[in-house]
Design a protein around this motif. Structure first.
Motif, PDB file in Angstrom:
ATOM      1  N   PRO A   1       2.271  -9.967   0.203  1.00 41.46           N
ATOM      2  CA  PRO A   1       2.574 -10.049  -1.228  1.00 41.46           C
ATOM      3  C   PRO A   1       4.072  -9.974  -1.502  1.00 41.46           C
ATOM      4  O   PRO A   1       4.513  -9.226  -2.363  1.00 41.46           O
ATOM      5  N   ILE A   2       4.850 -10.699  -0.724  1.00 40.52           N
ATOM      6  CA  ILE A   2       6.286 -10.745  -0.965  1.00 40.52           C
ATOM      7  C   ILE A   2       6.589 -12.148  -1.473  1.00 40.52           C
ATOM      8  O   ILE A   2       6.285 -13.137  -0.795  1.00 40.52           O
ATOM      9  N   LEU A   3       7.172 -12.229  -2.662  1.00 39.67           N
ATOM     10  CA  LEU A   3       7.372 -13.546  -3.271  1.00 39.67           C
ATOM     11  C   LEU A   3       8.441 -14.324  -2.509  1.00 39.67           C
ATOM     12  O   LEU A   3       9.512 -13.819  -2.222  1.00 39.67           O
TER      13      LEU A   3
ATOM     14  N   VAL B   1      -0.932   8.477   0.576  1.00 43.21           N
ATOM     15  CA  VAL B   1      -0.005   9.607   0.473  1.00 43.21           C
ATOM     16  C   VAL B   1      -0.707  10.817  -0.143  1.00 43.21           C
ATOM     17  O   VAL B   1      -0.560  11.955   0.323  1.00 43.21           O
TER      18      VAL B   1
ATOM     19  N   ARG C   1       2.564  -0.074 -12.791  1.00 41.84           N
ATOM     20  CA  ARG C   1       1.724   1.120 -12.858  1.00 41.84           C
ATOM     21  C   ARG C   1       2.554   2.363 -12.583  1.00 41.84           C
ATOM     22  O   ARG C   1       2.104   3.305 -11.942  1.00 41.84           O
TER      23      ARG C   1
ATOM     24  N   ASN D   1       8.874  -7.815  -3.879  1.00 42.75           N
ATOM     25  CA  ASN D   1       7.780  -7.094  -3.222  1.00 42.75           C
ATOM     26  C   ASN D   1       6.810  -6.631  -4.310  1.00 42.75           C
ATOM     27  O   ASN D   1       7.034  -5.622  -4.984  1.00 42.75           O
ATOM     28  N   VAL D   2       5.744  -7.392  -4.481  1.00 42.70           N
ATOM     29  CA  VAL D   2       4.876  -7.154  -5.622  1.00 42.70           C
ATOM     30  C   VAL D   2       4.250  -5.760  -5.557  1.00 42.70           C
ATOM     31  O   VAL D   2       4.088  -5.084  -6.572  1.00 42.70           O
ATOM     32  N   VAL D   3       3.908  -5.315  -4.330  1.00 44.89           N
ATOM     33  CA  VAL D   3       3.283  -3.993  -4.201  1.00 44.89           C
ATOM     34  C   VAL D   3       4.222  -2.913  -4.741  1.00 44.89           C
ATOM     35  O   VAL D   3       3.839  -2.048  -5.523  1.00 44.89           O
TER      36      VAL D   3
ATOM     37  N   PHE E   1       8.076   5.764  -1.194  1.00 47.47           N
ATOM     38  CA  PHE E   1       7.048   6.499  -0.448  1.00 47.47           C
ATOM     39  C   PHE E   1       7.336   6.467   1.043  1.00 47.47           C
ATOM     40  O   PHE E   1       7.375   7.490   1.724  1.00 47.47           O
TER      41      PHE E   1
ATOM     42  N   ILE F   1       4.534  -3.095  -8.492  1.00 51.25           N
ATOM     43  CA  ILE F   1       3.373  -2.494  -9.140  1.00 51.25           C
ATOM     44  C   ILE F   1       3.530  -0.977  -9.173  1.00 51.25           C
ATOM     45  O   ILE F   1       3.312  -0.318 -10.191  1.00 51.25           O
ATOM     46  N   LEU F   2       3.976  -0.423  -8.044  1.00 53.78           N
ATOM     47  CA  LEU F   2       4.063   1.039  -7.947  1.00 53.78           C
ATOM     48  C   LEU F   2       5.094   1.612  -8.893  1.00 53.78           C
ATOM     49  O   LEU F   2       4.854   2.619  -9.551  1.00 53.78           O
TER      50      LEU F   2
ATOM     51  N   LEU G   1      -1.868   2.447  -1.249  1.00 54.90           N
ATOM     52  CA  LEU G   1      -0.645   3.077  -0.756  1.00 54.90           C
ATOM     53  C   LEU G   1      -0.536   4.504  -1.303  1.00 54.90           C
ATOM     54  O   LEU G   1      -0.320   5.470  -0.564  1.00 54.90           O
ATOM     55  N   THR G   2      -0.700   4.633  -2.607  1.00 57.76           N
ATOM     56  CA  THR G   2      -0.607   5.993  -3.161  1.00 57.76           C
ATOM     57  C   THR G   2      -1.776   6.837  -2.675  1.00 57.76           C
ATOM     58  O   THR G   2      -1.620   8.032  -2.452  1.00 57.76           O
TER      59      THR G   2
ATOM     60  N   PRO H   1      -2.075  -8.081  -4.335  1.00 56.80           N
ATOM     61  CA  PRO H   1      -1.200  -6.915  -4.183  1.00 56.80           C
ATOM     62  C   PRO H   1      -1.761  -5.635  -4.810  1.00 56.80           C
ATOM     63  O   PRO H   1      -1.388  -4.540  -4.414  1.00 56.80           O
TER      64      PRO H   1
ATOM     65  N   ALA I   1      -1.316  -1.626  -3.619  1.00 53.64           N
ATOM     66  CA  ALA I   1      -0.547  -0.600  -4.324  1.00 53.64           C
ATOM     67  C   ALA I   1      -1.402   0.646  -4.519  1.00 53.64           C
ATOM     68  O   ALA I   1      -0.945   1.778  -4.329  1.00 53.64           O
TER      69      ALA I   1
ATOM     70  N   ASP J   1       1.073   5.794 -13.364  1.00 55.50           N
ATOM     71  CA  ASP J   1       0.157   6.250 -12.310  1.00 55.50           C
ATOM     72  C   ASP J   1       0.926   6.950 -11.203  1.00 55.50           C
ATOM     73  O   ASP J   1       0.602   8.053 -10.777  1.00 55.50           O
ATOM     74  N   THR J   2       1.958   6.227 -10.740  1.00 54.23           N
ATOM     75  CA  THR J   2       2.737   6.757  -9.633  1.00 54.23           C
ATOM     76  C   THR J   2       3.369   8.081 -10.022  1.00 54.23           C
ATOM     77  O   THR J   2       3.410   9.028  -9.226  1.00 54.23           O
TER      78      THR J   2
END
Lengths: 118, 959
Positions: free
Chosen positions: A55-57, A78, B742, B732-734, B824, B737-738, A74-75, A67, A71, B745-746
């Motif tokens: 998911p890297i443009l 952690v 969103r 880097n879409v991820v 992160f 988003i973080l 990922l959280t 993506p 995301a 959320d984070t």
């Protein structure tokens, strides 16, 4: 490929569940970690499987993987570390305090004396 | 004054009595009085618009999507009740100041009283039924506190609990009824509901809604068969009884029936249920009241009886009945509150409320005697007092009411009830005040100070005033009646008069009074008859029901919740699988829309390792160190899997988390037994394996199923992909988003992580301060120790690597917005760098060189992230709106500056702080008494062992 991922999720879940049902804290913690992997992979797979399309443009690239689950997972990874640490701490505290690492309360046995006898 | 303020004043005012408690009892009562007075005056300022027939409205949207709005409405009915609540409230506050003894906590009492007052005012002024329900429950709760105010009395606690259970149950039923009503009409606003009579009454759900709402009203207003809680609530201090159980709370049910009268009444169901319940309650309670010896119990049953009377009047569904009901509410509030307060005076002065021990108080307490006599005669229905007027109207209405096709039934029962009502009124006067003076009172009775008798006396002025000049009350009662009726019926023309001519009601009234006098003449034989008759004790029945329900619940729940985690886990797993199975069986599965991707040999190899490690873990889990290694392999394969399936960020995160998790588990394993003994039986293991396999099969099926099918709707991921660069300034879409899409959320997640770390720290502190400390310090290692715990190779290597790792972390952090990486992952990498120092060079050495406490690092991270979010407020954007720009500082190339990077810095710091604080806490447990902390990085150091002659040996820290 889908079959591999799905079986991996299933096996990790089964293993995690079995360990969670053990009687001592350490296997239960490991079981929960296994379940965490399973759940994370499961959530990740909800974006469907894509190989070689991160998911890297990039200019000229049209296919990307989803993506959003990434995301979220990922959280989740952690946070699950934090939760594992807390559970381990609780288990450790319980063991150090009682010298017993059973998950469930053990029925009192030796230390109940019959009444009237000192 | 705004309606909001009238409702809010008692609630905010409830904070004051507690604060004023130490300033003395008068100050405490004074501040309460002032608060109530302010609300009362505020109410009166709205009088002109109410009198002119306007409805005062006030509205604030609360949750419009749910139909829940803070809408208040003041019409005649609401004004009438609010006037009663606040007006009598003032008298009660003055009375309570003198009634409560020095041992009673006055601040607590007045706090509860004001909470109750606010909730009651809220009920009568609500225009939204959901809001009304909230206030309704609040009255149940605050009255629980008031009834149980004397916590040392078991009767008080039991009475409070019973009242809460009964009114709370009714409240629950009413919530259901109100929700149905709201569904039928499509709005929860009373003004809308009240305008939809035909729609509601035609709906098939009208009867369930009616029954549920009436359940709420009947429990609150103590109607048969829920009447039993009210007498038990008499264990409360008398001011509470006078306020709650005569004038206000028990009238809430009546209020609601009156409020809902335009839409609910007039149907056969309403008539049958409400009239019958009211009639039965009225007669039954009047009979019981006559034979009660406790003054307050007598008054309590008489209250129940009068509430039944009013309920019956509302039940008839005629405009005249509604008017009589309103008039009687007014009259009952005046004479009954006065009677309760007088009973309190008698109790206060004579130290007993038992009628059998009283008598002859007429000469000893002349003032109280006059008050009680006037109020009781009014209740008995003697002319020239207000009770006569409304009782007359009730009897008049009864003659026009036909129940069960028997026209004589209602008039006969009404007269019968009135007869007993008159009898207990006469008994109240006769057995307490008349007769010879006795010499065995528990205390010498005398009239109290004005503080106690003035409040009831003021009420008695109304009793007499309305009784002699009913035309004074007539316009007001008609105004109230008009708002009860809504537009559904005309206000009756009938005038309030003492003399109506020789109407049937007059003869019924005479019969009741004469019959009451005759009954008093034969009181003693009647009492013997009553005592001999078997009658069910409501409290026993109630407690049996509660006990039975509790036993049933225990039988259901205890097998499931026996305190064993293992059992919960089994039940939980089975339940989830069963739910999924049900969905699978009852639903239909569409055909696959995706083709299976071919498996590459590398993927198969990875899969084999993962499955092998998992199976090995399960089979060999008794060897804990081995199982730790195996789970490390599983984690490693999962992260490789992430990398394989186009998720580089996930792979890096999983990999770094894996490292710290394993270190954490190793630290824990240091203390725990190294092997898990065999304990469970084969049968049990087979059962667990069965559950595990079922769970695994379920997840496999689910995952396999959806992996081969496309999502039904378009995933919102398209939006993220399309706007990541345009809106978030990152490729880097991820990561975008973080930290952007969103971000909130984070933000929450780093806070959770920080809390988890602090929790671990707190637990460690607790352990180290408690009895565990000694055990930890004297612990003997169960494994052979390494001779060289901090080898030189490791120390040197980690120090060389440290800047490199930090550099990598920095790089990963900076590039995170556009390439895989971010806060992160960078946080985890930096944590690993620091942990390496701890491991290589020892705890003390490393701690001495780290200046920043990890709590502070977590806090700084959360603060930076939060302030970044707040920053967007200053440019008028919502919380956490990100912005970015491109700048060029020669000689560098053009680069991007984004607020998201600042937010990511917060994430980074929180992660570092949380990971380090957790690991540090664990390693602090490992310090022991027999090993002094070494401030040297290595255990063996040639230069230290042969120090140069001029070097000074640094002082060693003691543990």
């Amino acid at each position: 490929m889908e079959l591999l991922v799905a079986t991996a999720i299933g096996i990790m879940t089964a293993g995690g569940l079995y360990l969670v049902l053990r009687l001592r804290t350490f296997p239960v913690i490991l079981g929960m970690s296994l379940l965490t992997y399973a759940v994370n992979v499961f959530l990740f797979a909800s974006g469907r499987l894509t190989v070689g399309a991160p998911p890297i443009l990039r200019d000229g690239v049209t296919t990307y993987t989803d993506p959003l689950p990434q995301a979220l997972v990922l959280t989740a990874i952690v946070i699950s570390f934090g939760m594992t640490a807390v559970v381990v701490m609780i288990a450790l505290g319980a063991f150090l305090g009682a010298d017993d690492d059973h998950v469930d309360d053990q029925p009192d046995t030796a230390d109940t004396k019959p009444e009237g006898k000192a | 004054m705004s309606l909001f303020l009238i409702v809010a004043l008692p609630f905010f005012g409830a904070l004051l009595p507690g604060l004023m408690n130490s300033a003395g009892r008068s100050a405490c009562a004074g501040v309460t009085f002032t608060v109530s007075l302010a609300a009362f005056v505020g109410l009166l300022t709205n009088l002109p618009s109410v009198l002119s027939g306007d409805v005062v409205m006030a509205r604030v949207d609360w949750m419009p999507a749910l139909g829940l709005n803070f809408t208040l409405m003041l019409d005649g009915l609401g004004f009438f009740f609010a006037l009663l609540i606040l007006g009598i409230g003032l008298l009660i506050i003055a009375y309570a100041r003198h009634y409560l003894s020095r041992d009673d906590n006055m601040g607590e009492f007045f706090t509860y009283l004001l909470l109750f007052q606010g909730a009651m005012v809220g009920i009568v002024l609500s225009d939204n039924i959901l809001l009304l329900l909230i206030f309704w429950e609040l009255t149940s709760l605050s009255s629980f506190l008031l009834i149980g105010y004397w916590k040392h009395l078991p009767e008080g606690r039991q009475g409070a609990r019973m009242a809460l259970v009964v009114t709370g149950t009714g409240g629950l039923a009413m919530i259901g009824g109100m929700l149905i009503l709201g569904q039928i009409v499509g709005s929860y606003d009373l003004s809308v509901i009240l305008a939809n009579r035909d729609l509601i009454q035609a709906d098939p759900l009208y009867v369930p809604a009616l029954i549920l709402i009436l359940l709420g009203c009947f429990t609150k207003s103590a109607q048969f068969p829920f009447h039993f809680w009210l007498p038990h609530a008499m264990a409360a201090p008398t001011p509470v009884s006078a306020y709650l159980h005569s004038a206000t709370m028990v009238k809430a049910g009546l209020f609601l029936m009156a409020r809902m009268w335009p839409v609910l009444s007039g149907t056969p169901e309403w008539f049958m249920i409400v009239t019958t319940a009211g009639l039965v309650t009225m007669v039954l309670a009047a009979v019981i009241a006559l034979f009660k010896h406790d003054l307050k119990a007598l008054l309590a049953f008489s209250t129940v009886s009068h509430l039944g009377l009013i309920t019956m009047l509302l039940g008839t569904g005629t405009a005249f009945g509604a008017m009589a009901a309103m008039f009687h509410i007014l009259n009952h509030a005046t004479f009954k509150a006065a009677l309760f307060m007088s009973a309190g005076i008698v109790d206060h002065e004579a130290h007993t409320r038992d009628i059998r021990r009283l008598g002859g108080l007429r000469t000893l307490m002349p003032v109280t005697f006059v008050i009680v006599t006037l109020a009781a005669l009014s209740m008995a229905g003697i002319p020239l007092l207000n009770g006569f007027l409304s009782k007359e109207m009730m009897l008049e209405e009864a003659t026009h009411t036909t129940l069960f096709g028997m026209p004589w039934l209602v008039p006969a029962l009404a007269t019968f009830g009135s007869l007993f009502s008159a009898a207990y009124c006469f008994r109240l006067i006769g057995h307490v005040f008349l007769g010879p003076v006795r010499n065995d009172y528990p205390a010498k009775p005398h009239d109290p100070g004005a503080g106690l008798w003035l409040p009831p006396a003021i009420l008695v002025v109304f009793v007499v005033g309305i009784g002699i000049a009913p035309f004074l009350a007539e316009p007001f009662v008609k105004l109230v009646t008009a708002s009860v009726l809504g537009g559904e019926a005309e206000v009756p023309k009938a005038y309030f008069k003492i003399w109506h001519g020789l109407v049937p009601a007059l003869f019924m009234s005479i019969a009741a009074v004469v019959g009451g006098l005759l009954l008093m003449a034969v009181y003693n034989p009647a009492l013997r008859l009553w005592d001999a008759a078997p009658r069910p004790e409501a409290k026993v029945i109630f407690e049996a029901i509660v006990e039975a329900v509790a036993r049933l619940a225990r039988r259901l729940i205890l097998p499931l919740h026996n305190g064993a985690f293992t059992r919960y886990a089994v039940i939980g797993a089975i339940a989830i699988v069963a739910a999924g199975l049900h969905a699978w069986i009852s639903g239909t599965a569409a055909a696959p829309t995706r083709t299976m991707q071919p498996a590459t040999p590398i993927a198969i190899a990875g899969w084999l390792m993962l499955v092998g490690a998992t199976c090995g873990l399960v089979l060999m889990h008794r060897d804990r160190l081995l199982s730790l290694i195996l789970i490390g392999i599983v984690g490693l394969m999962v992260s490789i899997g992430f990398a394989f399936f186009s998720a580089p960020d996930l792979a890096m995160t999983q990999f770094t988390v894996e490292v710290v998790t394993i270190i954490l588990l190793l630290l824990a394993l240091n203390f725990l037994p190294k092997r898990t003994p065999v304990e469970s039986s084969v049968l049990r293991r087979v059962r667990d394996a069965g559950v595990a396999i079922a769970g695994g099969l379920a997840t496999f099926t689910l995952a396999y199923h959806y992996l081969l099918r496309d999502a039904i709707g378009t995933p919102i991921s398209e939006f993220h992909l399309a706007n990541s660069y345009k809106g978030g300034g990152g490729t880097n879409v991820v990561n975008v988003i973080l930290v952007d899409f969103r971000g909130f959320d984070t933000y929450g997640e780093i806070i959770v992580l920080g809390i988890a770390a602090l929790l671990i720290y707190a637990l460690t502190e607790t352990l180290l301060r408690g009895p565990v400390r000694a055990r930890l310090l004297n612990r003997k290692p169960d494994q052979p120790r390494a001779g060289d715990m901090h080898p030189m190779m490791m120390v040197v290597l980690t120090r060389v690597v440290m800047p490199v790792v930090l550099m990598v972390g920095f790089y990963i952090f900076l590039r995170g917005h556009n390439e895989p990486g971010g806060g992160f992952i960078a946080g985890l990498i930096v944590s690993i760098a620091v942990v390496m120092q701890y491991m290589a060079s020892g705890f003390a050495w490393t701690s001495a060189r780290l200046k920043y406490p990890y709590h502070g690092v977590i806090g700084a991270g959360v603060l930076i992230a939060g302030l970044t979010g707040i920053g967007s407020w200053f440019v008028g954007k919502p919380f956490l709106t990100s912005d970015f720009t491109y700048v060029r500082i020669p000689p560098f190339q053009e680069f991007e500056l984004a607020t998201a990077a600042l937010f990511d810095l917060g994430v980074f710091l929180s992660v570092v702080g949380a990971v380090m604080l957790s690991l540090e806490s664990f390693s602090r447990l490992a310090r022991r008494a027999d090993e002094t902390d070494s401030e040297y990085p290595m255990d063996i150091d040639p230069s230290r062992d042969n120090p140069p002659p001029d070097a000074v040996q640094p002082a060693r820290e003691s543990v």
